[in-house]
Motif scaffolding. Structure first.
Motif, PDB file in Angstrom:
ATOM      1  N   THR A  86      24.796  25.144 -15.314  1.00 39.01           N
ATOM      2  CA  THR A  86      25.760  24.114 -14.351  1.00 39.01           C
ATOM      3  C   THR A  86      24.915  23.430 -13.326  1.00 39.01           C
ATOM      4  OG1 THR A  86      26.181  25.716 -12.861  1.00 39.01           O
ATOM      5  CG2 THR A  86      27.578  25.674 -14.707  1.00 39.01           C
ATOM      6  N   PRO A  87      25.354  22.245 -12.839  1.00 42.70           N
ATOM      7  CA  PRO A  87      24.503  21.807 -11.625  1.00 42.70           C
ATOM      8  C   PRO A  87      24.273  22.874 -10.564  1.00 42.70           C
ATOM      9  CG  PRO A  87      26.230  20.268 -12.414  1.00 42.70           C
ATOM     10  CD  PRO A  87      26.382  21.463 -13.077  1.00 42.70           C
ATOM     11  N   GLN A  88      25.147  23.588 -10.176  1.00 44.76           N
ATOM     12  CA  GLN A  88      24.919  24.499  -9.180  1.00 44.76           C
ATOM     13  C   GLN A  88      23.650  25.584  -9.597  1.00 44.76           C
ATOM     14  OE1 GLN A  88      28.103  26.773  -7.481  1.00 44.76           O
ATOM     15  NE2 GLN A  88      26.721  28.481  -7.056  1.00 44.76           N
ATOM     16  N   MET A  89      23.645  25.874 -10.835  1.00 43.86           N
ATOM     17  CA  MET A  89      22.376  26.525 -11.302  1.00 43.86           C
ATOM     18  C   MET A  89      21.085  26.175 -11.008  1.00 43.86           C
ATOM     19  SD  MET A  89      23.860  28.392 -14.792  1.00 43.86           S
ATOM     20  CE  MET A  89      25.512  29.271 -14.890  1.00 43.86           C
ATOM     21  N   ALA A  90      21.202  24.894 -11.807  1.00 44.82           N
ATOM     22  CA  ALA A  90      20.055  23.816 -11.736  1.00 44.82           C
ATOM     23  C   ALA A  90      19.293  23.896 -10.286  1.00 44.82           C
ATOM     24  CB  ALA A  90      20.096  22.566 -12.477  1.00 44.82           C
ATOM     25  N   ASN A  91      20.420  23.209  -9.167  1.00 40.20           N
ATOM     26  CA  ASN A  91      20.139  23.293  -7.912  1.00 40.20           C
ATOM     27  C   ASN A  91      19.541  24.601  -7.356  1.00 40.20           C
ATOM     28  OD1 ASN A  91      20.049  21.626  -5.664  1.00 40.20           O
ATOM     29  ND2 ASN A  91      21.472  22.656  -4.923  1.00 40.20           N
ATOM     30  N   ALA A  92      20.215  25.701  -7.692  1.00 47.14           N
ATOM     31  CA  ALA A  92      19.668  26.987  -7.164  1.00 47.14           C
ATOM     32  C   ALA A  92      18.207  27.408  -7.598  1.00 47.14           C
ATOM     33  CB  ALA A  92      20.722  28.003  -7.313  1.00 47.14           C
ATOM     34  N   ILE A  93      17.994  27.101  -8.717  1.00 46.77           N
ATOM     35  CA  ILE A  93      16.792  27.602  -9.256  1.00 46.77           C
ATOM     36  C   ILE A  93      15.719  26.664  -8.715  1.00 46.77           C
ATOM     37  CG2 ILE A  93      15.394  27.371 -11.335  1.00 46.77           C
ATOM     38  CD1 ILE A  93      18.076  27.980 -12.935  1.00 46.77           C
ATOM     39  N   ALA A  94      16.019  25.253  -8.735  1.00 45.33           N
ATOM     40  CA  ALA A  94      14.963  24.361  -7.991  1.00 45.33           C
ATOM     41  C   ALA A  94      14.684  24.671  -6.708  1.00 45.33           C
ATOM     42  CB  ALA A  94      15.495  22.829  -8.090  1.00 45.33           C
ATOM     43  N   ASP A  95      15.640  24.948  -5.910  1.00 43.94           N
ATOM     44  CA  ASP A  95      15.400  25.229  -4.260  1.00 43.94           C
ATOM     45  C   ASP A  95      15.066  26.443  -4.285  1.00 43.94           C
ATOM     46  OD1 ASP A  95      16.481  22.731  -3.777  1.00 43.94           O
ATOM     47  OD2 ASP A  95      18.505  23.414  -3.252  1.00 43.94           O
TER      48      ASP A  95
END
Length: 137
Positions: A86-95
């Motif tokens: 999900t977008p939330q997962m991708a954002n959390a990983i990138a951040d």
């Protein structure tokens, strides 16, 4: 050193990563299996991960608590793995402050230039060498 291995769909990439990392480091590192689905998490646990968690909240929470994140390049792309990531997962990983070691597989329409095309096990060996260098091995 805590290493998160993230995978989805069939979990085969994560399983291979966990097996090779466990063989290279024995119990000198802690491996956290983070799956986008329960099958992926289960395969990584069977391959030797210390613990595992599944889903959006588990991934978003745990990526802040590890030193290194290893997974296919798609883990930083919203809606990869056929929409499982999900977008939330991708954002959390990138951040996440963790260092990311991304395996350049072309399963999510991302082509990385200047990368030698080679089999998955060779990319995993490269990732192991990066971790060894960081640990001072």
């Amino acid at each position: 050193m805590r290493i998160a291995v993230i995978d989805g769909q069939g979990g085969g990439i994560g399983k291979a990563v966990v097996e090779k990392f466990r063989k290279a480091f024995n119990n000198k590192i802690e491996i956290i299996a983070l799956g986008t689905n329960s099958l992926a998490t289960s395969l990584m646990l069977k391959a030797g991960a210390n613990e595992g968690a599944t889903g959006e909240n588990a991934i978003s929470y745990n990526v802040k608590k590890v030193d290194i994140i290893v997974g296919p390049i798609g883990i930083i792309c919203a809606n990869s793995f056929l929409g499982e990531l999900t977008p939330q997962m991708a954002n959390a990983i990138a951040d996440s402050p963790a260092q990311k070691i991304l395996i350049p597989l072309n399963r999510c329409n991302i082509l990385v230039t200047a990368v030698e095309k080679k089999p998955l096990p060779h990319y995993i060996d490269d990732a192991i060498e990066i971790v060894k260098a960081q640990r001072g091995d």
